[in-house]
Design a protein around this motif. Structure first.
Motif, short mmCIF file in Angstrom:
data_model
loop_
_atom_site.label_atom_id
_atom_site.label_comp_id
_atom_site.label_asym_id
_atom_site.label_seq_id
_atom_site.Cartn_x
_atom_site.Cartn_y
_atom_site.Cartn_z
N ILE A 1 -7.50 -1.81 3.05
CA ILE A 1 -6.47 -2.03 2.33
C ILE A 1 -7.04 -2.94 1.18
CG2 ILE A 1 -4.39 -3.31 1.93
CD1 ILE A 1 -3.64 -2.99 4.97
N LYS A 2 -6.76 -2.47 0.02
CA LYS A 2 -7.05 -3.16 -1.39
C LYS A 2 -5.83 -3.88 -1.77
CE LYS A 2 -9.47 -2.43 -5.55
NZ LYS A 2 -10.33 -1.27 -6.52
N MET A 3 -6.20 -5.10 -2.23
CA MET A 3 -5.17 -5.80 -2.84
C MET A 3 -4.78 -5.44 -4.37
SD MET A 3 -3.83 -8.19 -0.67
CE MET A 3 -3.76 -6.59 0.38
N MET B 1 -2.55 -7.30 9.15
CA MET B 1 -2.74 -6.91 7.71
C MET B 1 -3.98 -7.53 7.22
SD MET B 1 -0.71 -6.83 4.26
CE MET B 1 -1.38 -8.66 3.77
N GLY B 2 -4.37 -8.80 7.71
CA GLY B 2 -5.44 -9.40 7.40
C GLY B 2 -6.73 -8.78 7.87
N TYR C 1 -0.12 -10.70 -0.14
CA TYR C 1 -1.74 -11.06 -0.05
C TYR C 1 -1.78 -11.23 1.62
CZ TYR C 1 1.54 -15.46 0.65
OH TYR C 1 2.71 -16.41 1.02
N ALA C 2 -3.09 -11.48 1.97
CA ALA C 2 -3.31 -11.22 3.34
C ALA C 2 -3.95 -12.53 3.63
CB ALA C 2 -4.27 -10.20 3.44
N PRO D 1 0.82 -1.26 -0.03
CA PRO D 1 0.06 0.24 -0.07
C PRO D 1 0.79 1.40 0.13
CG PRO D 1 -0.86 -1.58 1.56
CD PRO D 1 0.56 -2.15 1.19
N GLU E 1 -6.93 -5.73 8.56
CA GLU E 1 -7.06 -4.34 7.67
C GLU E 1 -7.84 -4.59 6.08
OE1 GLU E 1 -4.46 -0.89 7.86
OE2 GLU E 1 -3.05 -2.70 8.60
N VAL E 2 -7.23 -5.66 5.83
CA VAL E 2 -8.07 -5.89 4.36
C VAL E 2 -9.29 -6.56 4.56
CG1 VAL E 2 -7.85 -7.82 2.28
CG2 VAL E 2 -5.81 -6.77 3.45
#
Length: 358
Positions: A250-252, A241-242, A234-235, A206, A244-245
């Motif tokens: 957060i956008k992958m 981070m997982g 990847y999350a 990000p 947040e996704v």
């Protein structure tokens, strides 16, 4: 695919490949298929135990990254035997195996204990042809590099440095707790010692633009690594981070964007650099996003097709640095003292799972 200077083509170019793929490299070197066997020796990390930080990398959950942490942590000897059996069931013919110390920081223990566990792996099975050791750039004091150099006199040894990005904001976001200067110092001390120096890069951090990722590619080329691993961000479940996704913060990276970014990246990398990975994934039960990374064969095909569509190949836009990497001076070791105190000492850490129980 058109490559200039056809009389001087490298082996992968003569084979008609778009990049210097690891599997083909190993077949040429060892005369057949060589597979990694993942090992978890119970190492931790200096950004977990407080040596430089706590909390670990925000993307890291070793249960998802290492098969050995999805079950009770077994001793190294058992993991190797079980891993070799599993690979042989999957592939009819395997010429050899690389003992891959994968999760956590696999040079973060007293150096004499590192030697013990590495040598155990090398002698565990007659078909083990070498070692791959994943680590951080701030965890390779000179004593570790000297050990790797010694082992490489008789075996294939790859030391894998987690660079991820050259940009400090990205390193800070991941809670890596090291700087890019640590990476530069590490590779300049590790180069030309007889073992492979591999660099691990994450694409899609990000805040990083396409230009910033290409700057990282140019830096990798400037520093002269022997091999590279590219991973999409990847999350997985159980990570900050997982969360947040999953929460939409957060956008992958999209699949098409990733494919183009990988090709753009490899066009800047020297043609002699071995490409050990072009994507990363996690077991479906742990993966949150992106789901497209689970289809590795499809992704590989799309990357190869994009090279073909462009009439391109690895190194097409590579520009040699003004100073050849081999001419860069070997600097003074800048390993943080708090980490050196854990490595450049005598003794051992009881957490490492070395020999089988009797």
């Amino acid at each position: 695919m058109t490559i200039s200077g056809s009389n001087d083509r490298l082996a992968w170019q003569r084979e008609g490949l778009p990049f210097n793929a690891f599997g083909a490299f190993l077949r040429r070197r060892f005369g057949g298929r060589v597979q990694r066997v993942s090992i978890d020796a119970g190492f931790t990390c200096p950004n977990v135990d407080g040596a430089v930080a706590r909390g670990g990398c925000n993307f890291c959950d070793n249960r998802s990254f290492s098969p050995s942490r999805r079950v009770r942590l077994k001793r190294v000897s058992e993991q190797l035997e079980n891993g070799i059996e599993s690979v042989r069931r999957r592939y009819k013919t395997v010429s050899g195996f690389l003992a891959y110390f994968q999760p956590a920081t696999n040079t973060y223990a007293p150096v004499d204990q590192l030697e013990e566990v590495y040598r155990l792996a090398l002698r565990q099975h007659p078909d083990i042809v070498g070692l791959a050791i994943g680590t951080r750039p701030d965890c390779v004091p000179d004593c570790v590099l000297e050990l790797a150099e010694q082992l490489a006199r008789e075996h294939y040894v790859s030391l894998e440095f987690g660079m991820q990005t050259m940009h400090q904001p990205g390193l800070d976001w991941m809670n890596r707790a090291h700087t890019h200067d640590h990476l530069v110092n590490a590779i300049d001390r590790a180069r030309s010692r007889g073992f492979e120096c591999c660099v691990h890069i994450i694409l899609g951090i990000p805040g990083e633009t396409h230009e910033m990722m290409m700057q990282t590619a140019t830096e990798v080329a400037r520093l002269g690594f022997d091999a590279i691993k590219l991973h999409n961000l990847y999350a997985v479940q159980g990570t900050s981070m997982g969360d947040e996704v999953a929460g939409g913060k957060i956008k992958m990276m999209e699949q098409d964007t990733y494919v183009n970014t990988v090709v753009d990246f490899l066009e800047l990398i020297p043609p002699t650099t071995v490409v050990e990975r072009i994507s990363g994934d996690a077991p479906p039960k742990y993966l949150i996003a992106p789901q497209w990374c689970l289809k590795k064969s499809v992704l590989k095909q799309q990357i190869e097709e994009e090279f073909q569509r462009r009439n391109s190949y690895q190194g097409k836009h590579y520009v040699a640095p003004q100073t050849d990497p081999n001419d860069r001076p070997r600097p003074t070791d800048n390993t943080p003292q708090s980490i050196r105190d854990q490595i450049d000492v005598r003794g051992r850490l009881p957490v490492l799972k070395i020999e089988s129980a009797h």
